[in-house]
Design a protein around this motif. Structure first.
Motif, PDB file in Angstrom:
ATOM      1  N   ASP A   1       0.833  -1.201   0.000  1.00 48.05           N
ATOM      2  CA  ASP A   1       0.000   0.000   0.000  1.00 48.05           C
ATOM      3  C   ASP A   1       0.872   1.257   0.000  1.00 48.05           C
ATOM      4  O   ASP A   1       0.618   2.214  -0.744  1.00 48.05           O
ATOM      5  CB  ASP A   1      -0.917   0.017   1.219  1.00 48.05           C
ATOM      6  CG  ASP A   1      -2.131  -0.879   1.075  1.00 48.05           C
ATOM      7  OD1 ASP A   1      -2.305  -1.494  -0.004  1.00 48.05           O
ATOM      8  OD2 ASP A   1      -2.908  -0.985   2.047  1.00 48.05           O
ATOM      9  N   CYS A   2       1.901   1.267   0.860  1.00 47.79           N
ATOM     10  CA  CYS A   2       2.823   2.412   0.902  1.00 47.79           C
ATOM     11  C   CYS A   2       3.407   2.669  -0.475  1.00 47.79           C
ATOM     12  O   CYS A   2       3.446   3.814  -0.958  1.00 47.79           O
ATOM     13  CB  CYS A   2       3.963   2.156   1.882  1.00 47.79           C
ATOM     14  SG  CYS A   2       3.478   2.011   3.606  1.00 47.79           S
TER      15      CYS A   2
ATOM     16  N   THR B   1      -9.902  12.228  -0.544  1.00 50.22           N
ATOM     17  CA  THR B   1      -8.800  11.273  -0.483  1.00 50.22           C
ATOM     18  C   THR B   1      -9.295   9.875  -0.832  1.00 50.22           C
ATOM     19  O   THR B   1      -8.639   9.133  -1.577  1.00 50.22           O
ATOM     20  CB  THR B   1      -8.162  11.280   0.919  1.00 50.22           C
ATOM     21  OG1 THR B   1      -7.516  12.538   1.126  1.00 50.22           O
ATOM     22  CG2 THR B   1      -7.152  10.159   1.070  1.00 50.22           C
TER      23      THR B   1
ATOM     24  N   THR C   1       3.472  15.811   4.501  1.00 52.51           N
ATOM     25  CA  THR C   1       3.125  14.392   4.499  1.00 52.51           C
ATOM     26  C   THR C   1       4.298  13.532   4.947  1.00 52.51           C
ATOM     27  O   THR C   1       4.142  12.592   5.740  1.00 52.51           O
ATOM     28  CB  THR C   1       2.655  13.966   3.099  1.00 52.51           C
ATOM     29  OG1 THR C   1       1.421  14.629   2.791  1.00 52.51           O
ATOM     30  CG2 THR C   1       2.437  12.464   3.012  1.00 52.51           C
TER      31      THR C   1
ATOM     32  N   THR D   1      -6.037   0.052   5.331  1.00 53.95           N
ATOM     33  CA  THR D   1      -5.580   1.392   4.959  1.00 53.95           C
ATOM     34  C   THR D   1      -6.765   2.289   4.644  1.00 53.95           C
ATOM     35  O   THR D   1      -6.807   3.459   5.057  1.00 53.95           O
ATOM     36  CB  THR D   1      -4.619   1.326   3.767  1.00 53.95           C
ATOM     37  OG1 THR D   1      -3.456   0.572   4.140  1.00 53.95           O
ATOM     38  CG2 THR D   1      -4.179   2.715   3.331  1.00 53.95           C
TER      39      THR D   1
ATOM     40  N   ALA E   1      -0.968   8.663   2.641  1.00 59.98           N
ATOM     41  CA  ALA E   1      -2.150   8.921   1.808  1.00 59.98           C
ATOM     42  C   ALA E   1      -3.104   9.945   2.396  1.00 59.98           C
ATOM     43  O   ALA E   1      -4.046  10.362   1.708  1.00 59.98           O
ATOM     44  CB  ALA E   1      -2.910   7.610   1.581  1.00 59.98           C
TER      45      ALA E   1
ATOM     46  N   PHE F   1       0.235  11.642  -5.327  1.00 61.07           N
ATOM     47  CA  PHE F   1       1.298  11.862  -4.348  1.00 61.07           C
ATOM     48  C   PHE F   1       2.336  12.831  -4.898  1.00 61.07           C
ATOM     49  O   PHE F   1       2.794  13.729  -4.183  1.00 61.07           O
ATOM     50  CB  PHE F   1       1.955  10.526  -3.979  1.00 61.07           C
ATOM     51  CG  PHE F   1       2.942  10.617  -2.845  1.00 61.07           C
ATOM     52  CD1 PHE F   1       2.503  10.729  -1.539  1.00 61.07           C
ATOM     53  CD2 PHE F   1       4.303  10.599  -3.088  1.00 61.07           C
ATOM     54  CE1 PHE F   1       3.400  10.810  -0.483  1.00 61.07           C
ATOM     55  CE2 PHE F   1       5.215  10.683  -2.050  1.00 61.07           C
ATOM     56  CZ  PHE F   1       4.756  10.785  -0.741  1.00 61.07           C
TER      57      PHE F   1
ATOM     58  N   SER G   1       1.981   7.014  -6.937  1.00 57.83           N
ATOM     59  CA  SER G   1       0.775   7.571  -7.551  1.00 57.83           C
ATOM     60  C   SER G   1       1.005   8.987  -8.056  1.00 57.83           C
ATOM     61  O   SER G   1       1.886   9.703  -7.587  1.00 57.83           O
ATOM     62  CB  SER G   1      -0.382   7.573  -6.541  1.00 57.83           C
ATOM     63  OG  SER G   1      -0.150   8.514  -5.501  1.00 57.83           O
TER      64      SER G   1
ATOM     65  N   VAL H   1      -7.978   7.440  -4.053  1.00 57.10           N
ATOM     66  CA  VAL H   1      -7.363   6.113  -3.969  1.00 57.10           C
ATOM     67  C   VAL H   1      -8.283   4.992  -4.429  1.00 57.10           C
ATOM     68  O   VAL H   1      -7.820   3.868  -4.650  1.00 57.10           O
ATOM     69  CB  VAL H   1      -6.863   5.820  -2.531  1.00 57.10           C
ATOM     70  CG1 VAL H   1      -5.840   6.858  -2.103  1.00 57.10           C
ATOM     71  CG2 VAL H   1      -8.011   5.729  -1.538  1.00 57.10           C
TER      72      VAL H   1
ATOM     73  N   VAL I   1       0.962   4.173  -2.999  1.00 54.70           N
ATOM     74  CA  VAL I   1       0.719   5.606  -2.756  1.00 54.70           C
ATOM     75  C   VAL I   1       1.900   6.434  -3.252  1.00 54.70           C
ATOM     76  O   VAL I   1       1.727   7.442  -3.951  1.00 54.70           O
ATOM     77  CB  VAL I   1       0.460   5.864  -1.260  1.00 54.70           C
ATOM     78  CG1 VAL I   1       0.418   7.367  -0.976  1.00 54.70           C
ATOM     79  CG2 VAL I   1      -0.849   5.209  -0.817  1.00 54.70           C
TER      80      VAL I   1
ATOM     81  N   LEU J   1      -7.924   5.857   6.451  1.00 52.07           N
ATOM     82  CA  LEU J   1      -8.112   7.140   5.773  1.00 52.07           C
ATOM     83  C   LEU J   1      -9.482   7.733   6.077  1.00 52.07           C
ATOM     84  O   LEU J   1      -9.613   8.946   6.280  1.00 52.07           O
ATOM     85  CB  LEU J   1      -7.947   6.961   4.259  1.00 52.07           C
ATOM     86  CG  LEU J   1      -6.563   6.523   3.777  1.00 52.07           C
ATOM     87  CD1 LEU J   1      -6.564   6.353   2.256  1.00 52.07           C
ATOM     88  CD2 LEU J   1      -5.496   7.514   4.204  1.00 52.07           C
TER      89      LEU J   1
ATOM     90  N   LEU K   1      -4.007  13.167   0.199  1.00 47.81           N
ATOM     91  CA  LEU K   1      -4.076  13.068  -1.262  1.00 47.81           C
ATOM     92  C   LEU K   1      -5.285  13.806  -1.834  1.00 47.81           C
ATOM     93  O   LEU K   1      -5.279  14.190  -3.001  1.00 47.81           O
ATOM     94  CB  LEU K   1      -4.123  11.602  -1.696  1.00 47.81           C
ATOM     95  CG  LEU K   1      -2.868  10.770  -1.442  1.00 47.81           C
ATOM     96  CD1 LEU K   1      -3.075   9.342  -1.956  1.00 47.81           C
ATOM     97  CD2 LEU K   1      -1.641  11.399  -2.114  1.00 47.81           C
TER      98      LEU K   1
END
Length: 402
Positions: A38-39, A132, A73, A155, A100, A48, A45, A136, A42, A159, A103
């Protein structure tokens, strides 16, 4: 109190091996946990990367040393990992939530959010946290098998629920409740297909990311406000915790130059806030004795938090910054003009959709509300600079935001 060093994973930490998975089943990565993945998604992306050119408080040409959404961030992420490490949590999940969390911010910081909220007043409003989720789950279009980043359930819950439950506990197990009508449209539409248990608290990792945001805001906005000359150290002493730290520094280091004094103030403020969170969170965890992450979700209050004393200090810092920074005439003048830029853009795209880029004109909804939200999605994704470029393209006069 030291918080350095890794702890063994606590039983109440999120377990990547027991993740509730992704909306769209995906092949596992042999070298990465689902939260580490997931990190990485992001970080790679488009949204980001755009954070580098989105306002935190000061627009980009004010100077190279002020925070942007990206540097903010990264600072939140560092604090979140520090807290997670000290509490024996999954650092990758804490990092994913932190990376995230912003975002969905539009250009020009909270000024941009206010402008879009007014533009969408008849269509559910605009909320950067909900945006956000839109980024995502829908707006990032990079993968052949799905829209969005297809992040894990854990995740996504972090968020959406980083500030706590969005629905009353009575909503557990029910398909709908009256409170759902008050949810942002984006969140309401998404949970209809992917239930994020909005009635419960998120994991401790998500809670660590949320409080890390407060710590980073408090410390680094003081730093930026001092750097910008909006207030000086003597004025900052109005805040008791700031005065206390400054007295400690001056007692240990006489004749310290201004730059080093400010850096030491910010460094110590971050440290004392992290140490307070770790101590208070350990106390709460010991009191509630959660056996696993599901017990964390069922708690009646957050387990990662400031002590009462530090919570009061946090409120005092925010009140000081509201008066001396966010409402400073210089900042207000620039942000007022920035709100006008986004309102102009929204109005022009709404009345003349042919001015939108081709990919945003394609399949533009006929229904008024859906069309307005599509236009807001486009504007929210802009950087500060691109918004000004578009305004100059479409209007004869564009304000100088300085």
């Amino acid at each position: 109190m030291a918080v350095e060093g890794a702890c063994a994973r606590a039983p109440y930490a999120a377990d990547a091996r027991a993740s509730r998975g992704r909306l769209h089943p995906d092949q596992p990565s042999p070298g990465r946990s689902v939260f580490r993945r997931d990190c990485d998604r992001v970080i790679h992306s488009t949204a980001f990367r755009r954070l580098a050119h989105k306002t935190q408080v000061f627009v980009y040409h004010e100077g190279d040393h002020f925070r942007t959404r990206l540097t903010h961030t990264l600072e939140v992420t560092q604090v979140a990992r520090s807290i997670a490490r000290a509490l024996g949590l999954d650092e990758d999940l804490a990092e994913a939530c932190a990376l995230a969390h912003d975002l969905g911010h539009p250009p020009f910081g909270h000024a941009g959010e206010r402008a879009l909220d007014r533009c969408l007043a008849d269509h559910g409003g605009f909320d950067h946290n909900a945006q956000t989720l839109a980024v995502v789950t829908r707006l990032e279009r990079r993968y052949p098998a799905f829209e969005g980043l297809n992040l894990t359930w854990e995740t996504l819950e972090g968020l959406v629920k980083h500030n706590g439950p969005l629905l009353p506990r009575a909503a557990e197990g029910r398909s709908c409740c009256a409170a759902e009508d008050k949810l942002p449209v984006v969140i309401r539409d998404y949970v209809a297909v992917h239930d994020l248990a909005l009635w419960s608290f998120p994991s401790l990792e998500a809670q660590a990311g949320a409080i890390a945001d407060d710590i980073a805001y408090d410390a680094h906005d003081i730093d930026d406000g001092l750097r910008a000359g909006l207030f000086d150290l003597d004025v900052a002493r109005e805040v008791e915790i700031v005065a206390h730290i400054l007295d400690e520094i001056c007692a240990m280091h006489t004749n310290l130059d201004h730059a080093r004094l400010v850096h030491e103030l910010i460094r110590r403020l971050i440290t004392v806030m992290i140490e307070d969170v770790v101590a208070e969170s350990r106390r709460r965890i010991a009191e509630k004795s959660p056996a696993d992450v599901d017990d964390v979700r069922l708690a009646d209050s957050p387990l990662v938090a400031f002590s009462a004393t530090m919570a009061a200090a946090d409120r005092a810092i925010k009140a000081f910054l509201w008066t001396h920074m966010y409402r400073h005439p210089r900042v207000m003048q620039v942000m007022g003009a920035a709100e006008g830029v986004l309102a102009d853009l929204f109005g022009r795209y709404a009345t003349d959709p042919e001015t939108l880029p081709a990919e945003w004109r394609h399949d533009l909804p006929d229904e008024t509300g859906a069309r307005a939200r599509r236009i807001a999605d486009f504007i929210a994704g802009m950087t500060d600079r691109y918004a000004l470029i578009e305004h100059r393209r479409l209007f004869d006069s564009t304000p100088q935001l300085r």
